[in-house]
Design an enzyme around this catalytic site. Sequence first.
Site, PDB file in Angstrom:
ATOM      1  N   CYS A  44      -4.293  -3.387  -7.376  1.00 48.35           N
ATOM      2  CA  CYS A  44      -3.296  -4.040  -7.219  1.00 48.35           C
ATOM      3  C   CYS A  44      -3.486  -5.446  -6.969  1.00 48.35           C
ATOM      4  CB  CYS A  44      -2.024  -3.342  -6.335  1.00 48.35           C
ATOM      5  SG  CYS A  44      -2.721  -3.543  -4.714  1.00 48.35           S
ATOM      6  N   HIS A  77       0.388  -3.525   0.018  1.00 48.62           N
ATOM      7  CA  HIS A  77       0.269  -3.575  -1.553  1.00 48.62           C
ATOM      8  C   HIS A  77       0.302  -5.056  -2.155  1.00 48.62           C
ATOM      9  CE1 HIS A  77       0.623  -1.969  -5.687  1.00 48.62           C
ATOM     10  NE2 HIS A  77       2.088  -2.375  -5.902  1.00 48.62           N
ATOM     11  N   ASN A  85       5.853  -5.978  -9.491  1.00 47.84           N
ATOM     12  CA  ASN A  85       5.186  -4.919  -8.862  1.00 47.84           C
ATOM     13  C   ASN A  85       4.080  -4.221  -9.913  1.00 47.84           C
ATOM     14  OD1 ASN A  85       3.774  -2.523  -7.703  1.00 47.84           O
ATOM     15  ND2 ASN A  85       5.772  -1.403  -7.075  1.00 47.84           N
TER      16      ASN A  85
END
Length: 668
Positions: A93, A249, A273
């Site tokens: 990520c 994250h 995201n």
Amino acid sequence: MAHNQELLAETSVIKFKDQDFNSLRDRCLSRGWLFEDETFPPMASSIGHKLLQGKCLSNLEWKRPQDLSNGPPHFILEGASRFDIQQGEAGDCWFLAALGSLTQNPQCLQKILMVQSFSHQYAGIFRFRFWQCGQWVELVIDDRLPAMGKECLFVRPRKDNQEFWPCLLEKAYAKLLGSYSRLHQGYLPDALVDLTGGVVSKIDLPSSASHLLMAVKTAATEGSLMACSTPKAPTDQEEVMANGLVSQHAYTVTRAEQIQYRRGQEEIICLWNPWGKTEWRGRWSDGSREWQETSDPRKSQLYENKEDGEFWMSHQDFQENFSCLFICAQTPITLDHGNTLRERWSPKVFMNQVILRNTAGGPQSDAHYPFSVQEHTEGTNVVVSFTVTAMPPSMKAENEEFPLDFQVLKGDSQQFRESLPPTFYSPFRNAVQGINYQTKRNFTTSFHLSPGTYVVVPKTQRDAAKFLLRIFLKTPDSDRSWRSNFSLRAQKESLSETSSQQSIFYRYAQQGLDIDATQLQSLLNQELLTGPPGDTFSLDECRSILALMDLQVNGRLNQEEFTRLWRRLVTCQHVFQNTQKSPGVLRSSDLGTAIANTDFLTGISISDELLGLMTLRYSDRAHRVSFPSLVCFLMRLEAMAKTFRNLSKDGKGLYLTEEEWMNLVMYN
């Protein structure tokens, strides 16, 4: 037709593992093969132990996009977007959040992706570029992707468009670092720098509300990259929390706005995201009461209730739920004392530096990088940024901490005129700060220093470390004083001595990648000339100079093209200063002498008739030749002479089609 063909051979992007895209593709096309990359084979080693451990991957296959797509695959379809990206099994990520931000700057993204296709000259080979320690590196891959059935194991394309650029770019980055496993759990600053060559500013949260919102809005407008991260969970694993956010994250920050709400204004920030879904569930989330109640006329432009991973949240919730914000631009960003992104910074750049471990216990005597703070300024006025080369894949994970430590030491100017004595490096003498930061390849820290002379002293616990060091010094708006008379910079302040060409390029380049004619005009007039406006470089002259150096024929100069231009500017400056008979004046009758004194024109001569025409073309009514005119003349003479030699088969004449002739005379 490529112009300046001899000059084109002078420069090239670094080829990773010495693989040349054009020769490899042409060989495959001529033989009817699809490229198979032996340097990154479809084997478990390319995925890596960290991602294979504990998983049953007996059905894993490496497939090309046409075998994974329900229809014809596309590299890019109707433009690249962050919504083309869906994170897969790798915990990357940190890379995808940076990439999601890069998609908002199409010009910079194109430099990474370049123009590629699954239809035109397709041979199963693709190329990408990444910035590595001060240089752009071009890397090729084949398009075999690890898959389970028809599902990509890692980044996968959206089913409704079948765009494969994110999957292929991820594979290229995995090859650069050694394996897909080396993408698993990385650091945002490393990805931001590798995609842009910028410097990362870390803003710890919470921060000043007004300054933070302004920084995000300005960064979005100027195309800077922004990403943020959530704190770790107690289990030290990514977990979806009750509020919809994922712990530990990375997210892309896309923009910030002030929106009308009830009787006032509310500050909101938009995030994305990389999972492609799983969104914030609090205030200003999709379907929330706040969006239903707002009467802001921009609501239809800002808000779209879709499960695409993008969402809004209040400024307060953003600061409470995220640990830090990273902004990557070509100059540092600080929020202290009301400072904003529009500060002026002057960089000192030290490329390809190598430091060896000193077993005696102190830094080596030759590993020091001096700089001076000239004037007092408020807030942060010095930023030190290190970028180290990527570690070989063979190194163990426990050795992946940032390999450098450093101190900033203060000393008087006399010490720096002489060789520094060993006692200068005492760790207790005038030490400003020492840093050991948990990251892999990039570290940036800021200081507020009083006027004086300082030195950055690095050290390493490895046997050796190679790095790029950039020291950014805040420049007061009034630092550039105009002299009473227009002139070239004095010879003692010649181009080769005032500052490195890299630092000047970074100062004017958009996103640190290239400069256009308008930026070149500002650069030449501010860095080469002093005094009130007079015989300055016109925009048309800068367009002409740019065209002569523009090997890629894209209307811009990258750093390599600018480096070649810089060498010629240094020469032209010396020629002008050594040929003029009175300060600031070069007579047209001295053009022949100027040609003879120009080293890049060695072997080139012109007739008296042509020289007479050139005096008409490049001098004014008083038969004077300005410095900008001299630069245009000397560089054009070189380009035209070399072009003739490259195109002529017998050295006496040449044959051109009408299109070749028009391209040559109209652009060059």
